[in-house]
Each structure stands twice: as structure tokens, then as C-alpha cells.
Enzyme design. Structure first.
Site, PDB file in Angstrom:
ATOM      1  N   VAL A  22       0.826  -1.210   0.000  1.00 56.64           N
ATOM      2  CA  VAL A  22       0.000   0.000   0.000  1.00 56.64           C
ATOM      3  C   VAL A  22       0.857   1.255   0.000  1.00 56.64           C
ATOM      4  CG1 VAL A  22      -1.718   1.286   1.315  1.00 56.64           C
ATOM      5  CG2 VAL A  22      -1.913  -1.203   1.135  1.00 56.64           C
ATOM      6  N   VAL A  23       1.948   1.250   0.761  1.00 55.72           N
ATOM      7  CA  VAL A  23       2.816   2.427   0.805  1.00 55.72           C
ATOM      8  C   VAL A  23       3.452   2.664  -0.555  1.00 55.72           C
ATOM      9  CG1 VAL A  23       4.863   3.441   1.868  1.00 55.72           C
ATOM     10  CG2 VAL A  23       3.255   2.150   3.272  1.00 55.72           C
ATOM     11  N   GLU A  44       5.277  -9.272  -5.443  1.00 52.80           N
ATOM     12  CA  GLU A  44       3.822  -9.194  -5.533  1.00 52.80           C
ATOM     13  C   GLU A  44       3.392  -7.744  -5.474  1.00 52.80           C
ATOM     14  OE1 GLU A  44       2.142 -11.523  -2.439  1.00 52.80           O
ATOM     15  OE2 GLU A  44       2.996 -13.423  -3.155  1.00 52.80           O
ATOM     16  N   ASP A 248      19.128  48.533  10.178  1.00 58.59           N
ATOM     17  CA  ASP A 248      20.142  48.722  11.204  1.00 58.59           C
ATOM     18  C   ASP A 248      20.929  47.435  11.428  1.00 58.59           C
ATOM     19  OD1 ASP A 248      19.345  51.305  11.558  1.00 58.59           O
ATOM     20  OD2 ASP A 248      18.125  50.933  13.336  1.00 58.59           O
ATOM     21  N   LYS A 270      24.998  52.323  12.497  1.00 56.12           N
ATOM     22  CA  LYS A 270      25.863  53.448  12.873  1.00 56.12           C
ATOM     23  C   LYS A 270      26.983  52.957  13.776  1.00 56.12           C
ATOM     24  CE  LYS A 270      22.171  55.886  14.137  1.00 56.12           C
ATOM     25  NZ  LYS A 270      21.085  55.414  13.303  1.00 56.12           N
ATOM     26  N   GLY A 301      15.576  48.547  14.457  1.00 58.60           N
ATOM     27  CA  GLY A 301      15.340  47.697  15.614  1.00 58.60           C
ATOM     28  C   GLY A 301      14.425  48.389  16.609  1.00 58.60           C
ATOM     29  N   ASP A 303      11.427  50.301  17.991  1.00 59.99           N
ATOM     30  CA  ASP A 303      10.450  51.232  17.425  1.00 59.99           C
ATOM     31  C   ASP A 303      11.186  52.442  16.859  1.00 59.99           C
ATOM     32  OD1 ASP A 303       7.413  52.167  17.413  1.00 59.99           O
ATOM     33  OD2 ASP A 303       8.660  53.863  18.028  1.00 59.99           O
ATOM     34  N   VAL A 306      11.449  55.577  19.299  1.00 65.26           N
ATOM     35  CA  VAL A 306      12.014  55.477  20.646  1.00 65.26           C
ATOM     36  C   VAL A 306      13.525  55.298  20.488  1.00 65.26           C
ATOM     37  CG1 VAL A 306      12.027  54.239  22.839  1.00 65.26           C
ATOM     38  CG2 VAL A 306       9.898  54.460  21.547  1.00 65.26           C
ATOM     39  N   THR A 331       9.075  48.294  21.113  1.00 59.93           N
ATOM     40  CA  THR A 331      10.360  48.814  21.561  1.00 59.93           C
ATOM     41  C   THR A 331      11.009  47.877  22.573  1.00 59.93           C
ATOM     42  OG1 THR A 331      11.483  50.795  22.374  1.00 59.93           O
ATOM     43  CG2 THR A 331       9.427  50.195  23.468  1.00 59.93           C
ATOM     44  N   MET A 383      20.945  51.281  25.695  1.00 55.37           N
ATOM     45  CA  MET A 383      22.330  51.512  25.256  1.00 55.37           C
ATOM     46  C   MET A 383      23.230  51.955  26.402  1.00 55.37           C
ATOM     47  SD  MET A 383      21.467  53.414  21.630  1.00 55.37           S
ATOM     48  CE  MET A 383      20.222  54.495  22.333  1.00 55.37           C
TER      49      MET A 383
END
Length: 489
Positions: A22-23, A44, A248, A270, A301, A303, A306, A331, A383
């Protein structure tokens, strides 16, 4: 195991299926649907396979497997219930450089048969590399409900018109816009309604319409903290409509992977000490690509508004008459706090939160330290890894108590997130001992004391000083005493 995704053209190409059950029947049916010339080898066969042999759809090799069965085969499938036989088929196929799939045996397979969502000629294949086939089927079930059956006719219509579309719109940006309208506008809607003739007429009309020259534009998109699952749906749409992406340095590879493959990607991270020059270069890139009629995504990265200098970029775009829009992102303060189990506000601990950046001595000098040192408020410091000692000194000097809790979150929301906790009194020492690196965000205030109890994501918070490596430990010298020498009598 990471597999290389590949769609094979098996039309009129020989493929061997070893097995007659069957497979094997199921594998042969899928190969026949792809136009392959299928040979089934087994003593078979199932009644259905026998019928296909009589009809001439499938060739049959009776008896026990022989290496000669692999002659001229492009692919082979071992679909017997005898693992020893399957292993022999895989070994001999490998020696002949024939790709082989052994049913339910990822280790023996050199190619895998994926779960498929069929909207021919559009086909979506899902594979887990053999690790979790039931999960792949689960994903297939979900996609079946999401992908409308009209996508097949839409792909066929697109294929018929492809050469004419290229002639009508030789410029890539204009061609993208035409396809976007074709796939999302009235033509697609008519196909969903089961009206293929009207859809074809609408597509012809669109091709005859004189295109209006499109002005370029810029979309500022917040990429969030790094986890691609936190990108907004509008942000995802913008990435898939972009001609150019200015991103970024800290935008994660997982987020960039969601963008359209043929969009131009430009990293504009930057570097310290050269912010003004680099920002001028970013402005020039935005202006140049937008004036060339391209749809530009400025991917930041967190928001854009912000500590992302998004306001400066909008002022520049407005000054030069470039259309723009903004897609906000999650953010870092919100994402890092959530993934560290630290509520930024809490009825019992903090009624306000302040977002602060402290990446250099000049920025520290501009802050209102008496206000920042007040209790029952939360400071989210961006940061600030390089200036933690100066931050600590100024807060203590203006009255913040040394026992104020902190949570320092490195790579917030990402798989390698780390959270270091402690008190203001030992903040710089803890950060140094655990070698915390950017990107990291500091949360300082009474709420940070909840980090250990409410943590849910990633490894548990680090609440002890890191052990000093043995090579840095002071050498312990033993005290040596000498006994007096005794003379012999």
C-alpha cells in the site's frame, strides 16, 4: 538536519519504487501525478498496482531486488517493510549517485518527500527533515485553510501573461507593482468568485492601461527586539512590498528573512563616534532611492520613534517632498521586560516608567538625576552597558538607595537571552563578571525584584556573581616552615 528545498521536474524521467504494498502504491501515485515514468519492483503487487501495470501506466520488475533495477533511474523510493532491504537499496543508490527516499527512515534517505499543499501550478511543500513528520502534516492542515483554491487559476493566468507583462513593464519596480495589483486586486477577486472569463478580461484591460509613473516613498518600520514573531502584520506587508531595505545592524536575520527575496538590502548600522556622518549617508540613500521611484523600507530595531532617530528622518523626507508612513514596532523596553517577567509598572511598586538613553558621557550630563533617583518608578535604560558605573554613581549620589533591584537583559526575546539580576550597589560588577554585551537593556526599580519569581522565557536569571576563571584567580602560596637542623651526637 537542514535540507536544501528543491522541486524536481520528473516528467518523462525514470523513477524506481521498490516494494509492492500500500505504501509503494501511494508513492507511485504521487510520482505518476508528476509525470514520472514509474517502475515498481516487487514479487507481488496490490490490485491497484496490478491494474496500472496492465494499463501500461507502470512498469513492473518481478522478483527480488537487484542492483540493475537502478539503471537509468533519476530517483528511487524504498517502500518495503524490510529495513535490511531498504538499507541495501539506499546503499546501492548512493554508490550510483541516485537520490533515494526510504519511507519512514530519515537517516537512510538522501531526499525527503514533503507534506504538500497543492494549488497547481502553485505548490507549497513542508518538511521537518524527517524529525517530526506529524508536525509537518499539522502545518499543512493549517495552510490548507489559509490558501484559497483560486490561487491555482491565478498562477495559471499569471503564467500565460508573463511574457507580455515583462514587455509592458520592463522596469522591475513597475512590474512588481503590476503583479501586486494582479494578485490582490479585482482579477484575484473575480477568480475567488469562480468567474475566470471576467478575470482574464480584467487582466487584459490592466495590461492595456497606460501605467501612471509611480513616485517613490519611504516606510519607517519598527522591527521589534529581534524575535521575528513580534514583527507586526503591517511591518511584514511593508517588507514584502519593498524594493530597497535600509536596515540597522541589530535587526535580526530572522526578521530580514521575512522580506521579499529580490529586495535590495543595505546595512546602515551606525558606528560610535561617527553618528552625524552616518546619518547623513542614510538620508542620502533614502532620498536617492525614493527619487528613483522605489518603495523604500527603513527598518529599525525596536520602534523608530524610541531612540531610533525616526523623527529626524521624517523631517528630512518632508523637507525634500518624499511621501512617507510609519509602522510602529515593539520597543526594547516593552519586549525585554515582558520576556524577563518584569512588569514596568505595578500597583505596589511603580506608578511611572521612564525611558532613558545613556550611551555616552554627554547624554548622561543632560539627564534630570534628582527626578531619576526617585523611588517607586521604573527606569528603562537603553544603550547603557558601557556606562553602568557612571549611571550607578549618579543615581547613588542623588539618593537612590543601594538596595534598589535591577534586571539587565541581554538579547531580549531572542533564543540566547540572558538576564542578570542584583542591586544597584553591585550593578557594574555583576555586568562585568557575567560579561554582558550589547544589545542589552537595563531595568532598574522595585519591579525588577520580581524578575526571579516571574521569569518564564529562556534560562533562569543569573543572581549570583559569575565565578572567576581559574587563570585569573590569585595564586595561593603555602607557608613553608623550616625545622632547625639537628646535629648528630
Amino acid at each position: 538536519m537542514k535540507l536544501y528545498p528543491l522541486f524536481a521536474d520528473l516528467s518523462r524521467r525514470a523513477v524506481l519504487v521498490v516494494g509492492g504494498g500500500v505504501v509503494a502504491e501511494r508513492k507511485a501515485a504521487a510520482l505518476l501525478a508528476a509525470g514520472a515514468q514509474v517502475t515498481v519492483g516487487a514479487p507481488e503487487l496490490t490490485p491497484r498496482l496490478q491494474r496500472w501495470v496492465r494499463q501500461g501506466r507502470v512498469a513492473h520488475r518481478a522478483g527480488e531486488f537487484s542492483a540493475t533495477w537502478l539503471d537509468y533511474a533519476w530517483l528511487a523510493v524504498a517502500a518495503t517493510d524490510d529495513r535490511t532491504l531498504n538499507a541495501r537499496v539506499a546503499e546501492l543508490a548512493g554508490l550510483r549517485r541516485v537520490f533515494v527516499n526510504v519511507v519512514d527512515d530519515a537517516e537512510l534517505s538522501s531526499f525527503h518527500v514533503p507534506a504538500v499543499v497543492d494549488r497547481s501550478p502553485l505548490v507549497v511543500a513542508i518538511s521537518s527533515g524527517g524529525a517530526a513528520p506529524m508536525l509537518a502534516r499539522r502545518v499543512r492542515e493549517q495552510l490548507e485553510t489559509l490558501l484559497d483554491h483560486s490561487l491555482g487559476p491565478l498562477a495559471q493566468l499569471s503564467a500565460r501573461l508573463r511574457k507580455r507583462i515583462r514587455r509592458r513593464h520592463p522596469e522591475l519596480a513597475a512590474r512588481r507593482r503590476f503583479y501586486t495589483e494582479l494578485f490582490t486586486g479585482p482579477v484575484a477577486a473575480l477568480l475567488r468568485k469562480g468567474q475566470p472569463e471576467k478575470a482574464a478580461a480584467a487582466a487584459e484591460q490592466a495590461l492595456r492601461t497606460v501605467p501612471v509613473e509611480q513616485a517613490g516613498s519611504v516606510v519607517l518600520v519598527g522591527a521589534g527586539p529581534g524575535d521575528a514573531g513580534l514583527l507586526t502584520l503591517r511591518g511584514l506587508r511593508a517588507l514584502n512590498e519593498a524594493d530597497v531595505i535600509l536596515h540597522d545592524r541589530l535587526v535580526s536575520a530572522e526578521v530580514l528573512e521575512l522580506a521579499r527575496r529580490d529586495a535590495e538590502r543595505i546595512e546602515v548600522g551606525k558606528q560610535a563616534g561617527n553618528h552625524h556622518a552616518t546619518q547623513d549617508e542614510i538620508h542620502a540613500l533614502l532620498l536617492g532611492h525614493a527619487r528613483a521611484g522605489r518603495r523604500v523600507v527603513r527598518l529599525k530595531g525596536g520602534d523608530p520613534f524610541v531612540f531610533g532617530r525616526g523623527g529626524e528622518e521624517l523631517e528630512f523626507l518632508r523637507e525634500h517632498g518624499i511621501p512617507y508612513e510609519v509602522v510602529p514596532g515593539i520597543t526594547a523596553a516593552l519586549a525585554c521586560a515582558a520576556h524577563a517577567g518584569v512588569p514596568l509598572t505595578h500597583r505596589d511598586h511603580a506608578q511611572s516608567v521612564r525611558f532613558v538613553t545613556a550611551h555616552c558621557r554627554e547624554s548622561l550630563d543632560t539627564l534630570d538625576w534628582p527626578a531619576l533617583a526617585q523611588e517607586r518608578q521604573t527606569l528603562a535604560v537603553y544603550m547603557g552597558v558601557a556606562g553602568l558605573d557612571r549611571l550607578q554613581q549618579r543615581l547613588l549620589a542623588h539618593g537612590r538607595v543601594p538596595s534598589t533591584p535591577f534586571a539587565l537583559i541581554e538579547n531580549g526575546s531572542r533564543a540566547n537571552q540572558r538576564v542578570v539580576i542584583g542591586t544597584l550597589a553591585d550593578l557594574p560588577e555583576r555586568a562585568t563578571a557575567h560579561m554582558v554585551r550589547s544589545p542589552a537593556l537595563l531595568i532598574l526599580g522595585e519591579v525588577a525584584g520580581l524578575a526571579e519569581r516571574l521569569a518564564w522565557f529562556g534560562a533562569p536569571p543569573l543572581d549570583e556573581p559569575a565565578p572567576v576563571p581559574s587563570r585569573l584567580r590569585p595564586v595561593q602560596t603555602a607557608q613553608i616552615t623550616r625545622e632547625p637542623v639537628r646535629r648528630r651526637a
